[in-house]
Design a protein around this motif. Structure first.
Motif, PDB file in Angstrom:
ATOM      1  N   GLU A  71       0.869  -1.161   0.066  1.00  0.00           N
ATOM      2  CA  GLU A  71       0.038   0.044  -0.023  1.00  0.00           C
ATOM      3  C   GLU A  71       0.877   1.213  -0.082  1.00  0.00           C
ATOM      4  OE1 GLU A  71      -3.925   1.942   2.081  1.00  0.00           O
ATOM      5  OE2 GLU A  71      -2.745   0.165   3.439  1.00  0.00           O
ATOM      6  N   LEU A  72       0.766   2.109  -0.993  1.00  0.00           N
ATOM      7  CA  LEU A  72       1.656   3.225  -1.182  1.00  0.00           C
ATOM      8  C   LEU A  72       0.731   4.669  -1.198  1.00  0.00           C
ATOM      9  CD1 LEU A  72       3.932   1.997  -4.160  1.00  0.00           C
ATOM     10  CD2 LEU A  72       4.345   1.617  -1.577  1.00  0.00           C
ATOM     11  N   ARG A  73       1.373   5.562  -0.934  1.00  0.00           N
ATOM     12  CA  ARG A  73       0.842   6.899  -1.285  1.00  0.00           C
ATOM     13  C   ARG A  73       1.652   7.696  -2.043  1.00  0.00           C
ATOM     14  NH1 ARG A  73      -1.364  11.241  -2.941  1.00  0.00           N
ATOM     15  NH2 ARG A  73      -1.879  13.042  -1.461  1.00  0.00           N
ATOM     16  N   MET A  74       1.303   8.213  -3.227  1.00  0.00           N
ATOM     17  CA  MET A  74       2.100   8.778  -4.278  1.00  0.00           C
ATOM     18  C   MET A  74       1.511  10.114  -4.718  1.00  0.00           C
ATOM     19  SD  MET A  74       2.514   7.200  -8.090  1.00  0.00           S
ATOM     20  CE  MET A  74       2.091   8.141  -9.376  1.00  0.00           C
ATOM     21  N   HIS A 123      -2.276   5.214  -3.600  1.00  0.00           N
ATOM     22  CA  HIS A 123      -3.483   6.081  -3.384  1.00  0.00           C
ATOM     23  C   HIS A 123      -2.793   7.520  -4.083  1.00  0.00           C
ATOM     24  CE1 HIS A 123      -5.453   3.659  -0.382  1.00  0.00           C
ATOM     25  NE2 HIS A 123      -4.296   3.388   0.339  1.00  0.00           N
ATOM     26  N   LEU A 124      -3.369   7.934  -5.000  1.00  0.00           N
ATOM     27  CA  LEU A 124      -2.925   9.292  -5.641  1.00  0.00           C
ATOM     28  C   LEU A 124      -4.138  10.306  -5.199  1.00  0.00           C
ATOM     29  CD1 LEU A 124      -3.228   6.744  -8.354  1.00  0.00           C
ATOM     30  CD2 LEU A 124      -1.407   8.143  -8.726  1.00  0.00           C
ATOM     31  N   ASN A 125      -3.750  11.391  -5.362  1.00  0.00           N
ATOM     32  CA  ASN A 125      -4.703  12.476  -5.158  1.00  0.00           C
ATOM     33  C   ASN A 125      -5.945  12.798  -5.739  1.00  0.00           C
ATOM     34  OD1 ASN A 125      -2.226  13.941  -4.098  1.00  0.00           O
ATOM     35  ND2 ASN A 125      -1.954  15.544  -5.400  1.00  0.00           N
ATOM     36  N   GLY A 126      -6.215  11.789  -7.019  1.00  0.00           N
ATOM     37  CA  GLY A 126      -7.686  11.822  -7.475  1.00  0.00           C
ATOM     38  C   GLY A 126      -8.127  10.460  -7.390  1.00  0.00           C
ATOM     39  N   TYR A 138       9.621  -3.253  -0.749  1.00  0.00           N
ATOM     40  CA  TYR A 138       8.458  -2.592  -0.003  1.00  0.00           C
ATOM     41  C   TYR A 138       7.256  -3.409  -0.404  1.00  0.00           C
ATOM     42  CZ  TYR A 138      11.684   1.209   0.858  1.00  0.00           C
ATOM     43  OH  TYR A 138      12.914   1.977   1.146  1.00  0.00           O
ATOM     44  N   CYS A 139       7.109  -3.936  -1.527  1.00  0.00           N
ATOM     45  CA  CYS A 139       6.069  -4.680  -1.827  1.00  0.00           C
ATOM     46  C   CYS A 139       6.485  -6.096  -2.379  1.00  0.00           C
ATOM     47  CB  CYS A 139       5.397  -3.827  -3.073  1.00  0.00           C
ATOM     48  SG  CYS A 139       4.629  -2.113  -2.522  1.00  0.00           S
ATOM     49  N   ASP A 140       5.491  -6.780  -2.704  1.00  0.00           N
ATOM     50  CA  ASP A 140       5.635  -8.078  -3.188  1.00  0.00           C
ATOM     51  C   ASP A 140       5.425  -8.251  -4.681  1.00  0.00           C
ATOM     52  OD1 ASP A 140       6.138  -9.156  -0.679  1.00  0.00           O
ATOM     53  OD2 ASP A 140       4.023  -8.997  -0.147  1.00  0.00           O
ATOM     54  N   GLU A 141       6.265  -8.824  -5.487  1.00  0.00           N
ATOM     55  CA  GLU A 141       6.090  -9.211  -6.751  1.00  0.00           C
ATOM     56  C   GLU A 141       4.715 -10.255  -6.915  1.00  0.00           C
ATOM     57  OE1 GLU A 141       9.114  -9.949  -9.904  1.00  0.00           O
ATOM     58  OE2 GLU A 141       8.366 -11.923  -9.674  1.00  0.00           O
ATOM     59  N   GLY A 142       3.742  -9.887  -7.745  1.00  0.00           N
ATOM     60  CA  GLY A 142       2.559 -10.741  -7.860  1.00  0.00           C
ATOM     61  C   GLY A 142       1.517 -10.271  -7.238  1.00  0.00           C
ATOM     62  N   ALA A 143       1.419  -9.479  -6.393  1.00  0.00           N
ATOM     63  CA  ALA A 143       0.485  -9.098  -5.313  1.00  0.00           C
ATOM     64  C   ALA A 143      -0.103  -7.690  -5.818  1.00  0.00           C
ATOM     65  CB  ALA A 143       0.975  -8.662  -4.029  1.00  0.00           C
ATOM     66  N   ASP A 144      -1.400  -7.810  -5.634  1.00  0.00           N
ATOM     67  CA  ASP A 144      -2.267  -6.343  -5.868  1.00  0.00           C
ATOM     68  C   ASP A 144      -1.801  -5.360  -5.060  1.00  0.00           C
ATOM     69  OD1 ASP A 144      -3.497  -7.427  -8.066  1.00  0.00           O
ATOM     70  OD2 ASP A 144      -5.216  -7.592  -6.923  1.00  0.00           O
ATOM     71  N   VAL A 145      -1.211  -4.169  -5.389  1.00  0.00           N
ATOM     72  CA  VAL A 145      -0.848  -3.227  -4.738  1.00  0.00           C
ATOM     73  C   VAL A 145      -1.596  -1.727  -4.919  1.00  0.00           C
ATOM     74  CG1 VAL A 145       0.998  -1.474  -4.196  1.00  0.00           C
ATOM     75  CG2 VAL A 145       1.707  -3.882  -4.899  1.00  0.00           C
ATOM     76  N   THR A 146      -2.204  -1.366  -3.877  1.00  0.00           N
ATOM     77  CA  THR A 146      -3.115  -0.311  -3.889  1.00  0.00           C
ATOM     78  C   THR A 146      -2.037   1.158  -3.700  1.00  0.00           C
ATOM     79  OG1 THR A 146      -4.777  -1.253  -2.768  1.00  0.00           O
ATOM     80  CG2 THR A 146      -4.980   0.969  -2.751  1.00  0.00           C
TER      81      THR A 146
END
Length: 279
Positions: free
Chosen positions: A206-209, A248-251, A238-246
């Protein structure tokens, strides 16, 4: 000359779309600069031309707000798929769109005649430093120091058809992106300028960008940037290959899955309004 247009957005990354399947739009660089102005034009991050293709179902050409032509835009291509399906031009839920960074596959999720979301095969990430391109004397730019305006940052560089520089920070909300964004964009290490993603890792997968796009400034979302950020996050652990990563963008949110040989992106595409403009 009057031309019809459709204003669409994906996670707030908004473009002005022209149907050029039957008629070309002359001087798109000029009209992107004029029409993208949010005070004196229609307003948007640029314009997108939906054109015929000899090798795919259609072709997308996109121009940034400063008139420069981009190779690919993940948020824009979802909207192109929505337009083609809902207008009946390409009545397929599995379609192929030609771009300057190759032919991309789109898988549409629909309800009746409406497109709810679009999944895009964004292709393989490019990690070679010279191919992105950068001027680092390295094979790959992974967690490498870069001095920007006297401050050192750790950067990872990835191309998803467009060049990206990903920077992981403890937080991004207070970042003076209007000041630092152009300094990254025009840094001497990036001969074709660079898009820059400033990333806060909330938790695993899970990332904020926040993103500064070359030619457009800070935008509410960047599809290729979100893909590049997830690739960089996987490479940095920080994240796993093959996983769904969320992401979060401004929009809004994008779901990105890096499976190694390709990157999948899923998100919404929304029509805002349509109209005609005097050119």
């Amino acid at each position: 000359m009057k031309r019809s247009f459709v204003k669409m957005q994906g996670c707030g990354n908004d473009y002005i779309y022209f149907d050029c399947l039957e008629e070309e739009l002359p001087q798109p660089e000029k009209w992107s600069r004029k029409l993208s102005d949010r005070h004196f034009g229609i307003g948007g991050d640029g314009i997108v031309l939906i054109c015929p293709s000899e090798t795919a179902d259609a072709k997308m050409r996109m121009f940034n707000a400063d008139g420069s032509e981009g190779k690919m835009c993940g948020n824009a291509i979802r909207c192109v798929g929505k337009y083609l399906y809902e207008s009946g031009a390409v009545p397929k839920k599995d379609m192929w769109i030609e771009t300057l960074s190759g032919i991309k596959r789109l898988i549409l999720t629909t309800s009746g005649s409406q497109v709810l979301s679009v999944t895009v095969d964004m292709g393989s990430p490019i990690l070679g430093a010279s191919e992105i391109p950068t001027l680092f004397n390295l094979d790959t730019v992974l967690d490498h120091p870069l001095k920007v305006n006297g401050q050192e940052y750790r950067v990872t560089c990835v191309s998803m058809g467009n060049p990206h520089c990903v920077v992981f920070l403890n937080e991004v909300e207070s970042l003076p992106i209007v000041t630092i964004g152009p300094q990254f964009e025009n840094h001497s290490m990036f001969p074709e300028r660079i898009n820059t993603e400033f990333i806060h890792v909330i938790r695993r997968n899970e990332l904020r960008m926040r993103v500064w796009e070359r030619g457009s400034g800070e935008t509410w979302a960047c599809g290729t940037g979100a893909c590049a950020a997830v690739v960089a996050a996987v490479l940095n652990g920080y994240c796993d290959e093959g996983a769904d990563v969320t992401v979060h963008l401004n929009g809004g949110d994008l779901i990105i899955r890096d499976v190694g040989e390709t990157v999948w992106m899923t998100g919404a595409a929304v029509k805002v309004f349509e109209g005609t403009v005097e050119l």
